[in-house]
Each structure stands twice: as structure tokens, then as C-alpha cells.
Scaffold this active site. Structure first.
Site, mmCIF file in Angstrom:
data_model
loop_
_atom_site.group_PDB
_atom_site.id
_atom_site.type_symbol
_atom_site.label_atom_id
_atom_site.label_comp_id
_atom_site.label_asym_id
_atom_site.label_seq_id
_atom_site.Cartn_x
_atom_site.Cartn_y
_atom_site.Cartn_z
ATOM 1 N N GLU A 75 -23.319 6.160 37.918
ATOM 2 C CA GLU A 75 -21.819 5.637 37.943
ATOM 3 C C GLU A 75 -21.311 7.312 38.003
ATOM 4 O O GLU A 75 -21.898 8.131 37.853
ATOM 5 C CB GLU A 75 -21.459 5.521 36.235
ATOM 6 C CG GLU A 75 -20.083 5.369 36.218
ATOM 7 C CD GLU A 75 -19.604 4.491 34.860
ATOM 8 O OE1 GLU A 75 -18.494 3.978 34.614
ATOM 9 O OE2 GLU A 75 -20.657 4.633 34.131
ATOM 10 N N ASP A 80 -15.036 1.496 35.451
ATOM 11 C CA ASP A 80 -14.585 0.373 34.888
ATOM 12 C C ASP A 80 -13.068 0.681 35.125
ATOM 13 O O ASP A 80 -12.877 1.198 35.800
ATOM 14 C CB ASP A 80 -14.905 0.567 33.274
ATOM 15 C CG ASP A 80 -14.625 1.659 32.758
ATOM 16 O OD1 ASP A 80 -13.632 2.485 33.291
ATOM 17 O OD2 ASP A 80 -15.194 2.184 31.618
ATOM 18 N N ASP A 98 -10.968 6.168 35.487
ATOM 19 C CA ASP A 98 -11.814 7.377 35.455
ATOM 20 C C ASP A 98 -13.188 7.340 36.182
ATOM 21 O O ASP A 98 -13.700 8.259 36.419
ATOM 22 C CB ASP A 98 -11.832 7.846 33.997
ATOM 23 C CG ASP A 98 -12.919 7.105 33.005
ATOM 24 O OD1 ASP A 98 -12.524 5.967 32.814
ATOM 25 O OD2 ASP A 98 -13.989 7.775 32.733
ATOM 26 N N TYR A 119 -15.079 7.991 25.046
ATOM 27 C CA TYR A 119 -14.374 9.178 25.054
ATOM 28 C C TYR A 119 -13.985 9.872 23.804
ATOM 29 O O TYR A 119 -12.892 10.367 23.609
ATOM 30 C CB TYR A 119 -13.309 9.371 26.143
ATOM 31 C CG TYR A 119 -13.613 9.117 27.376
ATOM 32 C CD1 TYR A 119 -14.493 10.419 28.094
ATOM 33 C CD2 TYR A 119 -13.509 7.978 28.233
ATOM 34 C CE1 TYR A 119 -14.872 10.316 29.588
ATOM 35 C CE2 TYR A 119 -13.867 8.027 29.520
ATOM 36 C CZ TYR A 119 -14.694 8.865 30.192
ATOM 37 O OH TYR A 119 -15.046 8.874 31.577
#
Length: 528
Positions: free
Chosen positions: A494, A104, A101, A246
Site C-alpha cells: 500500500e 482506500d 490518503d 490514524y
């Protein structure tokens, strides 16, 4: 300063008017952003779709365009050994594929599913413009890479594998996906470990994608719909390792409404619509007035789609029409908040005019808002309506203009003159917080890069990343329009798949408008 900018735009428009003959200055002032920067939205569209190939997990296809990536996660699903489904031992689960996503190497099911839902929604609304830009095939490939994985992950009617890997061990390492040595433990939701939010979002993704593939691949569309309708507590209660990365802060009720609405759109079955209407109050659909839309908080998406249903003839006299109107009221609260037209609750803006929701990865909220504003502008235009806000009435053109201002800010029309879409323009982030992009390509160096070696040799380097993460929308600037291009500044550098997913439809819409204007005025060249 602004006077000089406007003068430059007017001078530029006079030149174009002489060249094209029929284009009016006022029209050009509407098309061109301030600062005399006319962005190529077709190029932005192409690059945004390319980004998803950088995020692929699994065995990469022969037509993979991002050449610095290679196969990864080829044993995903095997680490479980024997698992039990309804007391039946299952020896192997194939969880190869899907998307990483962000920067990472964990595959988080909830944001991945939201990414696919929004890509699908963009194609449903702006497929014609995407095709006109020559990107329809790539858009479908981006969606299918996700839905192929969801089909694998949905191993039984009440079982969904919702995560592969986990954040804590993954974040100890700075490794290319091709070198992963961290845990690839997989986590599922089932009857004993409920996960209505991740199951609901995955159902929504499959239902939305089934609409996309209905014409080009009806068998696959039917397969997706079959899986979507089999999904039946909050998933991070069952999958504890998701917390802190998340967490489902909004709970699961918004996802249940969201899933029901997409299943209704995909099947036209009244049962799904009735569910969304009858649960509207209990589940917060008509009680929550929100100022954000995200991978976690879906209420505004539900409210926007419900508003559009009011346009359809079969809903104009619906027994629950008043509920749809309440949904619309809440949708308009969000839109007015973005436009700074509510009396009290508005979305903050930076001095440079960017919507600002929160410090960490703010651009996700900007791209989502741009998409919903663009969509609602089209809805109002088609129904010959205007948006009534506490601070005044707003027409569809003004709404679209504001959405465009947010996109233009992203592409470089901002105080720092930075394009926050990587690879677009001449000045974009060079040190994106991303393991693969910041490390030497596996194809160039097949030597193993260890866990701490990646931190020592690559993460701490001051120079640009070896590879541009083209099409990625990074977290973006702070509330004062300031941005530090540093790999360690993950709040700003990011990027995430769901940041870019909603831009696909907006880029397509704006590119379509550009193409239409060129088409309208092209004959004047021949007559000049």
C-alpha cells in the site's frame, strides 16, 4: 562483488571523462550510486507529482493527467443533513475535494494535512530546483488541491471537518472511488469536541502553503493565512472512528509547536515564536529525543526548523537563544541516529542499508529522513558547520550522500533490484494495494462495481493491476530487504500520499545537482 561494482563504475566514469573532457573520476564516483545505476531524478520528480492526481477526490479538472480516474465523492458533506454550529442549524456542508490518503476511499484530515505541509516545505526549500525541472506548476497544483479542501472544511473559526467516511465500513468494500456505496458520514472537531492535533497540523499546512503562494497568488496566500490563524484534547478522542487507522499516538502538543513555528515563518509575528519557545519544555519540544518523523510525530520537524532559526541574525542574540540550542541538540540526536553515529540509540538498517523503523509502511520514515537529512546538509553547508555526533563529526557532503543512498535504494539500488516508486524503472510493484488502480477504469467501464464484486473480480486477481499508480511510494521491504508484490500484502504494497510528499523536495535537489554538473561540463563537448 563490491570490487566488481566499483570497477564497473570506474570504467563507466572513464568513458564519460573522455566524452565530457573535464569531469573527474572522483566527482563521478560521488555522483553515481554503486551498481553503476545513474538515476534520472527529474523523471522521479515528475512521476512523484503525478501520483497526487491519482489520489484526488471530487470533481476532476479538465487538465487531469491521470486518465483512469474520474469524479468521485461529489456528495461529500451532504450525508450530515442539518448540523448545528454554536446552536445554529447549518443545512449543508460542502466537503467535496481533497485527497484519499492511501488505497482506500476515506478522507483522513490529519495525514492529508501533513501531506500538504511537507509538499509545501519541499517547495519552500527547493522551489528553484522544482521550477528548473519544469514541475513548479504541478507542485503548486498538488498543494492547492489540498488547501482548497481545507478552506471548505474550515466552516467556522472553531470548526474543522476532519474526516469523511470511516475505515470500518470502507474496508468491507473493494470499490473504485467512482462507485462508492459506503458511508460518507463526516466528522468535525469544534469547541465541544476538541482536536488540537488535526487543527494544529491543518494550520501548519495552510501557513506553509501561504508562504508558497505569497509570490504567485498573494490573495490566496492571504486567505490561507487567515484560515491558519483561526484554529484554536486529541482529535481521535473526539472522532473515535479514526482510532485504529490514524490514532494520534503522540498527542497534540507536537502539533501545537509545529503549527506555531509554521505560523511564525508565515507571519514573522513574535507571539508565535514566543509560544514555541515558552512551551518547549512543557510540550516536549526540547525533552523528547526522537528517532522518527511522521504524520503523527512532529517533534523532529520542529527541532530541525528551530535549529535553522539560529542561523538568522535576529535570533543570534535572542533572549531564548538557549532554548533554540536545546531544540538543535534534539534535532542532531535524530540526524546522528539516522547516520548510525549515536552511541546507543540509532535507527536500525536492513542488510541492504535501508533505514528500518517498523514493519508497516516503513518507507514513510525513509522518505522523511531523506528529506530532513538533505535539508540539514544544506543548512550546514550554508553556515559552514559540521554535525557533531557521539561517534564522530560528519560533514554536509557525507550527510547528503547518505540521504542520496536512501533515495537510490527506493529507486532500485537494493538487493531485490526493485523500484519502490511505482512506474519508475523497469521493475516496480505491479499489484499495489489500491482500489482504483486495481480495478477496471470507470471511463472504460461505467457499469457499477459492487462492494463484494470488487473483492471477487478484482482484489483476488493474481495478475498486475490494470493501472500503474505512477509516483506512489509503497510500504517497501521488510527488515531483511525482502518484498512480496501481492495486493493482499498491504503492509508492503500500500502507498500513502505522505510517503511521496517528502520525496518531491529531495528529487528536486538531486536533479538540480545533476543539471548543474551537466551545465558545468557542457562547454567541453563543443571544444572536443
Amino acid at each position: 562483488m563490491e570490487d566488481r561494482k566499483l570497477g564497473n563504475v570506474q570504467k563507466h566514469s572513464r568513458f564519460l571523462q573522455r566524452y565530457f573532457g573535464l569531469i573527474s573520476i572522483s566527482l563521478l564516483l560521488h555522483i553515481l550510486p554503486l551498481g553503476c545505476q545513474s538515476f534520472d531524478y527529474g523523471e522521479a520528480l515528475s512521476k512523484s507529482l503525478l501520483y497526487f492526481e491519482s489520489q484526488r477526490s471530487g470533481r476532476l479538472p479538465h487538465n487531469q493527467r491521470v486518465e483512469w480516474r474520474h469524479h468521485s465523492g461529489l456528495t461529500d458533506g451532504l450525508e450530515q443533513g442539518v448540523t448545528f454550529i454554536s446552536h445554529t442549524p447549518i443545512a449543508k456542508v460542502d466537503l467535496v475535494g481533497g485527497y484519499y490518503d492511501a488505497g482506500d476511499n476515506v478522507k483522513f484530515g490529519l495525514p492529508m494535512a501533513f501531506t500538504v505541509t511537507m509538499l509545501s516545505w519541499g517547495v519552500i526549500e527547493y522551489g528553484e530546483q522544482i521550477a528548473g525541472a519544469g514541475e513548479y506548476h504541478h507542485a503548486l497544483e498538488a498543494i492547492k488541491w489540498g488547501t482548497d479542501y481545507f478552506i471548505k472544511a474550515h466552516t467556522h473559526p472553531n470548526v474543522l471537518w476532519a474526516e469523511v467516511g470511516e475505515g470500518d465500513t470502507d474496508h468491507y468494500c473493494w470499490q473504485r472511488p467512482e462507485d462508492m456505496t459506503t458511508s460518507r458520514q463526516a466528522y468535525k472537531v469544534d469547541a465541544d469536541n476538541p482536536g488540537s492535533d488535526v487543527a494544529g497540523e491543518t494550520a501548519a499546512a495552510m501557513a506553509a502553503a501561504s508562504i508558497v503562494f505569497r509570490r504567485t497568488n498573494p490573495h490566496y496566500s492571504h486567505l490561507l493565512l487567515h484560515h491558519a490563524q483561526q484554529y484554536r484534547g486529541k482529535y481521535d478522542e473526539s472522532i473515535g472512528v479514526a482510532k485504529g487507522y490514524y490514532s494520534s499516538v503522540s498527542g497534540y502538543m507536537d502539533e501545537l509547536l509545529w503549527a506555531a513555528l509554521w505560523l511564525y515563518k508565515a507571519t514573522d509575528k513574535e507571539d508565535y515564536l514566543r509560544y514555541m519557545l515558552e512551551k518547549a519544555n512543557l510540550f516536549g519540544g526540547i525533552t523528547w529525543a526522537m528517532t522518527e518523523f511522521s504524520w503523527d510525530v512532529k517533534y523532529v520537524g520542529v527541532q530541525i526548523i528551530a535549529s535553522k532559526l539560529l542561523m538568522e541574525e535576529k535570533h543570534k542574540e535572542h533572549v531564548h537563544k538557549h532554548v533554540l540550542e536545546q531544540y538543535r541538540s534534539k534535532a542532531e540526536h535524530y540526524l546522528c541516529a539516522c547516520l548510525n553515529k549515536n552511541n546507543v540509540t540509532n535507527v536500525e538498517r536492513t542488510p541492504g542499508g535501508l533505514l528500518y523503523t517498523r514493519q508497516w509502511n516503513n518507507m514513510q520514515y525513509v522518505s522523511n529522513a531523506a528529506f530532513l537529512l538533505t535539508l540539514y546538509s544544506d543548512h550546514l553547508q550554508a553556515s559552514n558547520q559540521k554535525l557533531s555526533c557521539p561517534k564522530g563529526v560528519v560533514g554536509p557532503r557525507e550527510i547528503l550522500s547518505f540521504a542520496k543512498s536512501q533515495v537510490d535504494y527506493i529507486l532500485g539500488s537494493n538487493p531485490m533490484a526493485v523500484s519502490y516508486l511505482v512506474g519508475f524503472g523497469s521493475n516496480y510493484p505491479q499489484r499495489v494495494h489500491h482500489r482504483g488502480a486495481s480495478t477496471e477504469s470507470y471511463k472504460e467501464n461505467k457499469g457499477f462495481i459492487g462492494c463484494t464484486q470488487g473483492y471477487d473480480n478484482w482484489y483476488g486477481r493474481g495478475g498486475p493491476n490494470p493501472h500503474a499508480l505512477v509516483g506512489a511510494l509503497v510500504g517497501g521491504p521488510d527488515r531483511k530487504d525482502q518484498f512480496r508484490d501481492e495486493r493482499s500484502n498491504y503492509m508492503q504494497t500500500e502507498a500513502c500520499t505522505y510517503n511521496t510528499a517528502t520525496l518531491v523536495g529531495v528529487f528536486a535537489k538531486l536533479h538540480g545537482l545533476q543539471a548543474d554538473q551537466l551545465s558545468v561540463n557542457r562547454p567541453s563537448i563543443a571544444s572536443a
